[in-house]
Write a protein that holds these residues in place. Structure first.
Motif, short mmCIF file in Angstrom:
data_model
loop_
_atom_site.label_atom_id
_atom_site.label_comp_id
_atom_site.label_asym_id
_atom_site.label_seq_id
_atom_site.Cartn_x
_atom_site.Cartn_y
_atom_site.Cartn_z
N ILE A 129 32.49 44.46 36.81
CA ILE A 129 32.76 43.08 36.04
C ILE A 129 34.36 42.99 36.47
O ILE A 129 34.61 41.74 36.94
CB ILE A 129 32.81 43.36 34.54
CG1 ILE A 129 31.53 43.45 34.10
CG2 ILE A 129 33.68 42.26 33.94
CD1 ILE A 129 31.37 43.79 32.66
N ILE A 133 35.22 39.24 38.63
CA ILE A 133 36.22 38.45 38.31
C ILE A 133 37.59 38.37 39.42
O ILE A 133 37.80 37.39 39.56
CB ILE A 133 36.93 38.93 37.02
CG1 ILE A 133 35.78 38.68 35.79
CG2 ILE A 133 38.13 38.17 36.32
CD1 ILE A 133 36.30 39.47 34.30
N TYR A 134 37.97 39.44 39.82
CA TYR A 134 39.08 39.49 40.59
C TYR A 134 38.80 38.89 42.00
O TYR A 134 39.79 38.13 42.38
CB TYR A 134 39.42 40.98 40.91
CG TYR A 134 40.40 41.30 42.00
CD1 TYR A 134 41.73 40.99 41.71
CD2 TYR A 134 40.06 41.62 43.48
CE1 TYR A 134 42.80 41.28 42.62
CE2 TYR A 134 41.17 41.87 44.36
CZ TYR A 134 42.39 41.46 44.00
OH TYR A 134 43.39 41.89 44.92
N LEU A 137 39.05 34.88 41.84
CA LEU A 137 40.27 34.39 41.34
C LEU A 137 41.33 34.83 42.24
O LEU A 137 42.42 33.93 41.96
CB LEU A 137 40.58 34.72 39.78
CG LEU A 137 39.31 34.09 38.77
CD1 LEU A 137 39.84 34.82 37.31
CD2 LEU A 137 39.43 32.77 38.76
#
Length: 179
Positions: A129, A133-134, A137
């Motif tokens: 997860i 996300i990383y 973004l």
């Protein structure tokens, strides 16, 4: 390749994969043992033992391959403090944009199966997860800034997580956006 890059890669491996694949799982195993929920290592008579061996070997091979490509062709490491100065678009990077993370996830899966550990399974999900996300973004924006049109063309043709069956050829003119 200069000796400093070798030390840089060693540092990158100890800090990044070392933490994810060794230090955190070891701490989880230690704490779960203290809570009497300790691991029960698989044995060769169990099917998941062999799945663990397979996942770990494939993940290790993929991780070593990608680190080698960064050193030889990217002239840098996977670490943010010594990133590659050249975009690496060869080997597994022709199929998927994040093969190093895929390799680490395979190794973690091997650890989950080997130790039959729910805490490591939870850590694997947290790691997945965090990367989901990383990458869009932070990492992809930084790569687009550093490599410009070259990276944007690569990103448009090579998927982030699910590998292409056939390798992308950089001279292809296909521009189908992928996530």
């Amino acid at each position: 390749m200069t000796p400093s890059i070798h030390w840089g890669m060693l540092r990158a491996i100890l800090v990044l994969p070392g933490t994810v694949l060794v230090f955190v799982p070891a701490a989880l195993l230690w704490f779960s043992r203290e809570l009497r929920m300790g691991p029960v290592p698989a044995n060769p008579e169990q099917f998941h033992f062999w799945l663990a061996v397979l996942a770990t070997l494939i993940g290790l091979g993929l991780s070593v391959w990608t680190c080698t490509l960064f050193l030889r062709f990217g002239e840098g490491t996977s670490a943010p403090w010594e990133p590659p100065s050249k975009l690496v678009v060869r080997g597994p990077y022709l199929h998927v944009r994040n093969p190093m993370i895929s390799g680490m996830l395979l190794i973690l899966t091997g650890e989950v199966l080997w130790f039959q550990s729910w805490p490591i399974a939870g850590w694997t999900v947290v790691f997945l997860i965090g990367n989901v996300i990383y990458f869009p973004l932070v990492e992809e924006k930084e790569l687009a800034n550093r490599f410009g049109a070259e990276y944007n063309k690569y990103r448009a043709n090579v998927p982030r997580w699910i590998p292409r069956l056939r390798p992308w050829k950089p001279e292809d003119t296909q521009q189908t956006p992928r996530q």
